[in-house]
Design an enzyme around this catalytic site. Structure first.
Site, PDB file in Angstrom:
ATOM      1  N   ARG A 187      13.853   2.443  -0.134  1.00  0.00           N
ATOM      2  CA  ARG A 187      12.596   3.144  -0.220  1.00  0.00           C
ATOM      3  C   ARG A 187      12.820   4.208   0.786  1.00  0.00           C
ATOM      4  O   ARG A 187      13.089   4.010   1.928  1.00  0.00           O
ATOM      5  CB  ARG A 187      11.366   2.216  -0.012  1.00  0.00           C
ATOM      6  CG  ARG A 187      11.207   1.310  -1.160  1.00  0.00           C
ATOM      7  CD  ARG A 187       9.991   0.449  -0.975  1.00  0.00           C
ATOM      8  NE  ARG A 187      10.228  -0.562   0.081  1.00  0.00           N
ATOM      9  CZ  ARG A 187       9.386  -1.344   0.867  1.00  0.00           C
ATOM     10  NH1 ARG A 187       8.032  -1.201   0.537  1.00  0.00           N
ATOM     11  NH2 ARG A 187       9.721  -2.064   1.722  1.00  0.00           N
ATOM     12  N   CYS A 221       7.845   2.158   5.305  1.00  0.00           N
ATOM     13  CA  CYS A 221       6.432   1.928   6.134  1.00  0.00           C
ATOM     14  C   CYS A 221       6.344   3.321   7.107  1.00  0.00           C
ATOM     15  O   CYS A 221       5.200   3.885   6.538  1.00  0.00           O
ATOM     16  CB  CYS A 221       6.656   1.018   7.334  1.00  0.00           C
ATOM     17  SG  CYS A 221       6.474  -0.827   6.325  1.00  0.00           S
ATOM     18  N   GLY A 245      13.156   6.392   7.620  1.00  0.00           N
ATOM     19  CA  GLY A 245      12.828   6.066   6.241  1.00  0.00           C
ATOM     20  C   GLY A 245      12.125   4.678   6.089  1.00  0.00           C
ATOM     21  O   GLY A 245      11.608   4.197   7.007  1.00  0.00           O
ATOM     22  N   PHE A 256       3.686  -6.662  12.182  1.00  0.00           N
ATOM     23  CA  PHE A 256       4.558  -5.526  12.897  1.00  0.00           C
ATOM     24  C   PHE A 256       5.841  -5.676  12.430  1.00  0.00           C
ATOM     25  O   PHE A 256       6.625  -5.358  13.245  1.00  0.00           O
ATOM     26  CB  PHE A 256       4.350  -5.428  14.289  1.00  0.00           C
ATOM     27  CG  PHE A 256       2.829  -4.970  14.721  1.00  0.00           C
ATOM     28  CD1 PHE A 256       2.128  -3.964  14.592  1.00  0.00           C
ATOM     29  CD2 PHE A 256       1.796  -6.087  15.035  1.00  0.00           C
ATOM     30  CE1 PHE A 256       0.882  -3.519  14.845  1.00  0.00           C
ATOM     31  CE2 PHE A 256       0.632  -5.998  15.140  1.00  0.00           C
ATOM     32  CZ  PHE A 256       0.306  -4.639  15.226  1.00  0.00           C
ATOM     33  N   THR A 269       0.863  -1.256   0.055  1.00  0.00           N
ATOM     34  CA  THR A 269       0.124  -0.021  -0.039  1.00  0.00           C
ATOM     35  C   THR A 269       1.040   1.118   0.155  1.00  0.00           C
ATOM     36  O   THR A 269       0.934   1.982   1.023  1.00  0.00           O
ATOM     37  CB  THR A 269      -0.959  -0.009   1.267  1.00  0.00           C
ATOM     38  OG1 THR A 269      -0.042  -0.029   2.356  1.00  0.00           O
ATOM     39  CG2 THR A 269      -2.112  -1.161   1.244  1.00  0.00           C
TER      40      THR A 269
HETATM   41  C1  UDX Z   1       8.803  -0.554  10.812  1.00  0.00           C
HETATM   42  C2  UDX Z   1       7.949  -0.733  12.102  1.00  0.00           C
HETATM   43  O1  UDX Z   1       9.092  -0.697  13.250  1.00  0.00           O
HETATM   44  C3  UDX Z   1       7.262  -2.082  12.129  1.00  0.00           C
HETATM   45  O2  UDX Z   1       6.708  -2.552  13.338  1.00  0.00           O
HETATM   46  C4  UDX Z   1       6.542  -2.042  10.937  1.00  0.00           C
HETATM   47  O3  UDX Z   1       5.626  -3.171  10.836  1.00  0.00           O
HETATM   48  C5  UDX Z   1       7.193  -1.619   9.378  1.00  0.00           C
HETATM   49  O4  UDX Z   1       7.724  -0.257   9.853  1.00  0.00           O
HETATM   50  P1  UDX Z   1      10.985  -0.928   9.431  1.00  0.00           P
HETATM   51  O5  UDX Z   1      10.645  -0.054   8.676  1.00  0.00           O
HETATM   52  O6  UDX Z   1      11.589  -2.339   9.210  1.00  0.00           O
HETATM   53  O7  UDX Z   1       9.679  -1.309  10.480  1.00  0.00           O
HETATM   54  O8  UDX Z   1      12.085  -0.233  10.578  1.00  0.00           O
HETATM   55  P2  UDX Z   1      12.442   0.202  11.906  1.00  0.00           P
HETATM   56  O9  UDX Z   1      13.374  -0.755  12.441  1.00  0.00           O
HETATM   57  O10 UDX Z   1      11.157   0.492  12.635  1.00  0.00           O
HETATM   58  O11 UDX Z   1      13.189   1.553  11.645  1.00  0.00           O
HETATM   59  C6  UDX Z   1      12.355   2.646  10.926  1.00  0.00           C
HETATM   60  C7  UDX Z   1      13.408   3.783  10.745  1.00  0.00           C
HETATM   61  O12 UDX Z   1      13.463   4.635  11.885  1.00  0.00           O
HETATM   62  C8  UDX Z   1      14.715   3.569  10.238  1.00  0.00           C
HETATM   63  O13 UDX Z   1      14.991   4.439   9.202  1.00  0.00           O
HETATM   64  C9  UDX Z   1      15.591   3.696  11.546  1.00  0.00           C
HETATM   65  O14 UDX Z   1      16.901   3.936  10.961  1.00  0.00           O
HETATM   66  C10 UDX Z   1      15.040   4.791  12.085  1.00  0.00           C
HETATM   67  N1  UDX Z   1      15.200   4.669  13.400  1.00  0.00           N
HETATM   68  C11 UDX Z   1      14.778   3.800  14.222  1.00  0.00           C
HETATM   69  C12 UDX Z   1      15.795   5.984  13.990  1.00  0.00           C
HETATM   70  O15 UDX Z   1      16.240   6.834  13.517  1.00  0.00           O
HETATM   71  N2  UDX Z   1      15.921   5.849  15.501  1.00  0.00           N
HETATM   72  C13 UDX Z   1      15.591   5.104  16.199  1.00  0.00           C
HETATM   73  O16 UDX Z   1      15.729   5.199  17.625  1.00  0.00           O
HETATM   74  C14 UDX Z   1      14.887   3.912  15.604  1.00  0.00           C
END
Ligand code: UDX
Length: 437
Positions: A334, A264, A261, A153, A86
């Site tokens: 992405r 999601c 980024g 999740f 999506t």
């Molecule tokens: C996320 C959600 O965690 C997950 O539950 C959902 O289903 C999908 O989206 P994901 O996109 O794999 O998962 O990445 P995640 O580990 O959550 O990190 C997201 C972003 O936040 C990354 O770019 C990461 O670098 C950034 N981040 C994370 C920070 O900048 N600081 C933090 O403390 C944690």
């Protein structure tokens, strides 16, 4: 049970593989024949630690098969999991639901026996109720084809753990039959004590966007504090460490830096703002606009630091960019903050060479204007500024003296708080980090 999985992207492929390993018969559908051929041949078409081994196990068990035939899927499954993407609509904050809607409308006319269609994709609240009506209208079996919502999740890099040992299961259902089918599908997880929350459809849809909004808000909160630290001479890393010791706050998702980024968080908060406005409650999530803005400002600030490190003008400056993936342990680019910064530096006239342990192929496809190198030493050769933008362990462990021997000027910008300023300065580098004076 006989399960089907519609869409074999990150979510669908992981779900299909794990469900087969748990003992179900699984038939997974995709219209991308190359992807199907790869998966059926034991190759995972993206980087996810441990998943190739799990795929091999699932294929060897004989319980996992792939097809592009929706009629076969309809005839096979007791429960159909919809795992299509999506993405954000071009030119709008809203979500593009065409793949989810397309999956349900393609499947429904073939449903001739009682079954449950379960959405796992992240959708705007209200979508499931609409899809339930579509299903009842199009399925030959009528209301015996039920609809449920079971948000996912899963974090990239932890996909298996999050599927087999999730923090919770959320089952959005409208009947006992739907709940029982889902409980049977997830029986091994429930037996292992995974907490399960049974809700209506709308609540299940909302849990997912609310969770991602909370995580994004937490990251932008600490990044807003980073802005204040930069203006006041404080240090956001020490601030975050002190906040984290309060267990009401906790240290997870409180890591300051270049921000979030990926496929999601950014699009989910935007789609949530869009949906809330449609519902006439836009003011309730107006703060998410600020969350998004803070996140974007970190990228601008990083470009500024690199420009300053280059002496005020980026034209003709060689910049070594460490990192392309949106986070470590992923090859996903992405909405990757690192590549966005690299692109902006390039647009200001810098010669940008990017290195990343996993994401180079994807980065080359989306950003062909940048240059790429196979190692940090190669990327840094002749560089005027080195910028760490994704905190891979390989970059944390770089030896500042060795890197210093190949660069033109020893100037480093650390946008992820991953390098030890003392060690780098001791090796003759000028070190600038986000969130400190
Ligand atoms: C996320 C959600 O965690 C997950 O539950 C959902 O289903 C999908 O989206 P994901 O996109 O794999 O998962 O990445 P995640 O580990 O959550 O990190 C997201 C972003 O936040 C990354 O770019 C990461 O670098 C950034 N981040 C994370 C920070 O900048 N600081 C933090 O403390 C944690």
């Amino acid at each position: 049970m006989r399960l089907t999985v519609i869409g074999t992207g990150y979510l669908g492929a992981t779900h299909a593989i794990c469900m087969a390993v748990l003992g179900h018969e699984v038939l997974a559908l995709d219209r991308d024949l190359d992807r199907l051929e790869a998966l059926a041949g034991g190759r995972v078409p993206f980087h996810e630690p441990g998943l190739p081994e799990m795929l091999r196990k699932a294929l060897d068990s004989g319980r996992l098969r792939f097809t592009d035939d929706v009629a076969e899927v309809a005839a096979f499954g007791d429960v159909h999991f919809v795992c299509t993407g999506t993405p954000q609509l071009p030119g709008s904050m809203g979500a593009d639901l065409s793949q989810v809607e397309g999956a349900v409308t393609a499947l429904a006319p073939h449903l001739e026996r009682p079954c449950l269609v379960v959405g796992k994709s992240t959708v705007p609240v209200g979508t499931a109720e609409r899809l339930a009506a579509t299903l009842a209208a199009l399925a030959p079996v009528g209301e015996a084809a039920g609809l449920a919502w079971n948000p996912e999740f899963l974090r990239e890099g932890h996909a298996i753990e999050d599927t087999l040992r999730p923090s919770r299961l959320v089952l959005g259902v409208t009947s006992d039959d739907a709940r029982e089918r889902l409980e049977a599908a997830f029986a091994p997880l429930l037996a292992a004590g995974v907490p399960c929350v049974v809700t209506d459809l709308a609540t299940a849809e909302l849990v997912k966007v609310a969770a991602n909004s909370f995580l994004a808000t937490k990251i932008s909160f600490i990044n807003a504090m980073a802005e204040v630290c930069e203006a006041s001479g404080a240090d956001v890393h020490q601030l975050a460490a002190a906040l984290a010791l309060d267990d009401r706050i906790g240290g997870r998702f409180l890591k300051p830096g270049l921000g979030f980024g990926g496929g999601c968080l950014p699009k989910d908060i935007r789609a949530f703002i869009h949906r809330a406005e449609e519902l006439g409650t836009g003011h309730s999530v107006r703060f998410l606009r600020e969350v998004d803005d803070i996140n974007q400002r970190r990228r601008g600030r990083t470009v500024e630091l690199v420009r300053e490190a280059a002496g005020g003008d980026l034209r003709g400056v060689r910049v070594c960019v460490l990192g392309a993936a949106f986070k470590p342990h992923s090859d996903d680019v992405r909405d990757a903050p690192a590549l966005d910064v690299a692109r902006r530096l390039h647009e200001e006239g810098a010669r940008v060479v990017v290195v990343d342990p996993q994401a180079l192929d994807n980065a080359r496809r989306t950003h062909p204007e940048l240059e790429y190198a196979g190692s940090a030493l190669e990327a840094a050769a002749g560089a005027h500024v080195v910028a760490l933008l994704t905190e891979w362990d390989q970059f944390r462990g770089l030896d500042p003296a060795r890197l210093g021997a190949v660069v033109e000027r020893r100037a480093v910008v650390d946008a992820r708080g991953a390098l030890d300023p003392v060690a780098w300065r001791a090796a003759g580098w000028t070190h600038r980090g986000l969130g400190a004076a």
